[in-house]
Design a protein around this motif. Structure first.
Motif, PDB file in Angstrom:
ATOM      1  N   LYS A   6      16.916  -6.977   8.861  1.00 49.34           N
ATOM      2  CA  LYS A   6      17.162  -7.323   7.464  1.00 49.34           C
ATOM      3  C   LYS A   6      17.788  -8.710   7.357  1.00 49.34           C
ATOM      4  O   LYS A   6      17.435  -9.497   6.474  1.00 49.34           O
ATOM      5  N   ARG A   7      18.731  -9.007   8.265  1.00 49.31           N
ATOM      6  CA  ARG A   7      19.375 -10.311   8.256  1.00 49.31           C
ATOM      7  C   ARG A   7      18.364 -11.423   8.537  1.00 49.31           C
ATOM      8  O   ARG A   7      18.371 -12.475   7.881  1.00 49.31           O
ATOM      9  N   ASP A   8      17.459 -11.168   9.490  1.00 47.74           N
ATOM     10  CA  ASP A   8      16.428 -12.156   9.818  1.00 47.74           C
ATOM     11  C   ASP A   8      15.484 -12.379   8.639  1.00 47.74           C
ATOM     12  O   ASP A   8      15.044 -13.512   8.378  1.00 47.74           O
ATOM     13  N   MET A   9      15.158 -11.289   7.933  1.00 49.35           N
ATOM     14  CA  MET A   9      14.279 -11.404   6.766  1.00 49.35           C
ATOM     15  C   MET A   9      14.923 -12.236   5.660  1.00 49.35           C
ATOM     16  O   MET A   9      14.270 -13.068   5.016  1.00 49.35           O
ATOM     17  N   ARG A  10      16.238 -12.044   5.457  1.00 53.50           N
ATOM     18  CA  ARG A  10      16.946 -12.831   4.430  1.00 53.50           C
ATOM     19  C   ARG A  10      16.970 -14.313   4.798  1.00 53.50           C
ATOM     20  O   ARG A  10      16.808 -15.189   3.951  1.00 53.50           O
ATOM     21  N   ARG A  11      17.152 -14.604   6.084  1.00 56.06           N
ATOM     22  CA  ARG A  11      17.162 -15.980   6.557  1.00 56.06           C
ATOM     23  C   ARG A  11      15.811 -16.643   6.353  1.00 56.06           C
ATOM     24  O   ARG A  11      15.706 -17.808   5.952  1.00 56.06           O
ATOM     25  N   GLN A  12      14.752 -15.872   6.637  1.00 58.95           N
ATOM     26  CA  GLN A  12      13.386 -16.411   6.480  1.00 58.95           C
ATOM     27  C   GLN A  12      13.098 -16.727   5.021  1.00 58.95           C
ATOM     28  O   GLN A  12      12.457 -17.737   4.690  1.00 58.95           O
ATOM     29  N   LYS A  13      13.580 -15.886   4.110  1.00 58.34           N
ATOM     30  CA  LYS A  13      13.362 -16.118   2.681  1.00 58.34           C
ATOM     31  C   LYS A  13      14.095 -17.389   2.228  1.00 58.34           C
ATOM     32  O   LYS A  13      13.593 -18.166   1.426  1.00 58.34           O
ATOM     33  N   LYS A  14      15.302 -17.599   2.741  1.00 53.19           N
ATOM     34  CA  LYS A  14      16.068 -18.768   2.361  1.00 53.19           C
ATOM     35  C   LYS A  14      15.413 -20.058   2.860  1.00 53.19           C
ATOM     36  O   LYS A  14      15.358 -21.063   2.149  1.00 53.19           O
TER      37      LYS A  14
ATOM     38  N   ARG B 267      19.673  -2.544  15.087  1.00 52.40           N
ATOM     39  CA  ARG B 267      18.408  -3.280  15.083  1.00 52.40           C
ATOM     40  C   ARG B 267      17.889  -3.480  13.656  1.00 52.40           C
ATOM     41  O   ARG B 267      17.401  -4.559  13.305  1.00 52.40           O
ATOM     42  N   LEU B 268      17.997  -2.443  12.832  1.00 48.64           N
ATOM     43  CA  LEU B 268      17.539  -2.540  11.447  1.00 48.64           C
ATOM     44  C   LEU B 268      18.362  -3.558  10.659  1.00 48.64           C
ATOM     45  O   LEU B 268      17.826  -4.311   9.836  1.00 48.64           O
ATOM     46  N   LYS B 269      19.665  -3.585  10.904  1.00 48.38           N
ATOM     47  CA  LYS B 269      20.519  -4.564  10.239  1.00 48.38           C
ATOM     48  C   LYS B 269      20.132  -5.986  10.640  1.00 48.38           C
ATOM     49  O   LYS B 269      20.098  -6.903   9.806  1.00 48.38           O
ATOM     50  N   GLU B 270      19.827  -6.159  11.929  1.00 47.21           N
ATOM     51  CA  GLU B 270      19.433  -7.482  12.415  1.00 47.21           C
ATOM     52  C   GLU B 270      18.096  -7.909  11.811  1.00 47.21           C
ATOM     53  O   GLU B 270      17.908  -9.081  11.461  1.00 47.21           O
TER      54      GLU B 270
END
Length: 208
Positions: free
Chosen positions: A197-205, A192-195
């Protein structure tokens, strides 16, 4: 003073050895070997000698004298087999105390500890019903997670009704299954934590 010193040393060592044997029966080799070493530290050992009575914990007498036990405060903060260790604040603005359900290994060690304590202090008057009677009459379960409280009542009731052999056999099985369950839960958290973090990176992009 020498009588109290050797009396207290004998009591805590006999208790630790008894807990160790119980832990081995429950499959808790490491927890049995590590149980209660803090009782030999100066913060716990010397108050234990000072308030030693032989028929109950020295911490009980220390509370009568001072209104609290400094030795107990030291002990419970370093030993995870006490349910009092497992409380936390929920982190919200208006914080509330949260009582955590004890991990299976420390819960099982607590069961072993309670049975051993009853044996040590009650001596020949000990029966398999004694730990359950003490728990129901003298334990403040308001500071314990409801699932932990119910589980503790179950195992001490099993001891009272069917004896040590049956209780330790079920406790060992509980630890085995509990370890698997807790391992799976930790894996789910990592995923869940990895997901997240991945979602946060996508939002920043996408925000650039």
């Amino acid at each position: 003073m020498s009588g109290k010193l050797f009396g207290h040393l004998h009591t805590i060592t006999k208790h630790r050895n008894t807990v160790m044997r119980h832990c081995f029966k429950a499959g808790l080799i490491w927890r049995g070997l590590m149980h209660d070493w803090s009782k030999y530290s100066p913060a716990e050992f010397f108050p234990g000698v000072k308030f030693y009575q032989g028929n109950r914990s020295p911490q009980a007498r220390e509370r009568e004298v001072y209104g609290y036990s400094a030795a107990w405060l030291h002990h419970k903060g370093r030993n995870k087999h006490h349910f009092e260790y497992w409380n936390e604040w929920n982190g919200k603005e208006q914080g509330e105390r949260v009582f955590v359900d004890m991990p299976c290994v420390y819960f099982a060690e607590m069961v072993c500890d309670r049975v051993a304590a009853s044996k040590i202090y009650m001596k020949k008057e000990y029966t398999d019903s004694a730990p359950l009677e003490y728990y129901r009459k003298r334990t403040d379960i308001g500071g314990m997670h409801p699932d932990t409280a119910a589980r503790l009542d179950h195992f001490l009731s099993l001891l009272s009704e069917k004896g040590e052999k049956a209780m330790f056999a079920e406790l060992k099985a509980y630890v085995k299954e509990g370890k698997k369950k807790e391992k799976a839960e930790k894996k789910d958290v990592r995923i869940r934590l990895k997901e997240e973090k991945r979602d946060m990176r996508r939002q920043k992009k996408t925000s650039k």
